[in-house]
Design a protein around this motif. Structure first.
Motif, mmCIF file in Angstrom:
data_model
loop_
_atom_site.group_PDB
_atom_site.id
_atom_site.type_symbol
_atom_site.label_atom_id
_atom_site.label_comp_id
_atom_site.label_asym_id
_atom_site.label_seq_id
_atom_site.Cartn_x
_atom_site.Cartn_y
_atom_site.Cartn_z
ATOM 1 N N LYS A 8 0.663 -1.183 -0.041
ATOM 2 C CA LYS A 8 -0.103 0.086 0.044
ATOM 3 C C LYS A 8 1.032 1.295 0.144
ATOM 4 C CE LYS A 8 -4.291 -1.908 2.154
ATOM 5 N NZ LYS A 8 -5.542 -1.438 2.640
ATOM 6 N N ALA A 13 -3.462 3.467 -6.250
ATOM 7 C CA ALA A 13 -5.158 3.455 -6.464
ATOM 8 C C ALA A 13 -5.542 3.652 -7.914
ATOM 9 C CB ALA A 13 -5.590 4.494 -5.511
ATOM 10 N N TYR A 27 -10.798 -2.582 -2.329
ATOM 11 C CA TYR A 27 -9.994 -1.360 -2.315
ATOM 12 C C TYR A 27 -10.282 -0.929 -0.753
ATOM 13 C CZ TYR A 27 -9.376 -1.715 -7.099
ATOM 14 O OH TYR A 27 -8.943 -2.256 -8.310
ATOM 15 N N GLY A 31 -8.779 3.825 -1.465
ATOM 16 C CA GLY A 31 -8.806 3.485 -2.571
ATOM 17 C C GLY A 31 -7.620 2.546 -2.881
ATOM 18 N N ALA A 33 -5.356 -0.714 -2.783
ATOM 19 C CA ALA A 33 -5.783 -2.114 -3.084
ATOM 20 C C ALA A 33 -5.394 -2.822 -1.873
ATOM 21 C CB ALA A 33 -5.179 -2.626 -4.441
#
Ligand code: F3S
Length: 79
Positions: A8, A13, A27, A31, A33
């Protein structure tokens, strides 16, 4: 078996992974993943029938944030 985790810190996103593999990636509120199967811990093997989707998402991520390994990740992405 294959294991997967999203970094992350580098995910931008873009949304490509969820399009390529809707059963594998979702998500968070920002946003970013995350792997659905184990809440992005990378510890649960990906079902064989999802392997093609996994590799599509892996290859399609523009920031190389989707990590795939034959070994479990233990909840963190090694840098
Ligand atoms: Fe992020 Fe890559 Fe998916 S940038 S939203 S992990 S395709």
């Amino acid at each position: 078996a294959h294991y997967t985790i999203v970094d992350k810190d580098t995910c931008i996103a873009c949304g490509a992974c969820g399009a390529a593999a809707p059963d594998l990636f979702d998500y968070d509120d920002e946003g970013l993943a995350e792997a659905i199967v184990d809440k992005n811990f990378g510890t649960s093997p990906i079902p064989e029938r999802m392997k093609d989707d996994l590799l599509d998402a892996y290859e399609g991520c523009p920031s190389d944030s989707i990590k795939v390994s034959a070994s479990p990740f233990h909840g963190t992405v090694e840098k």
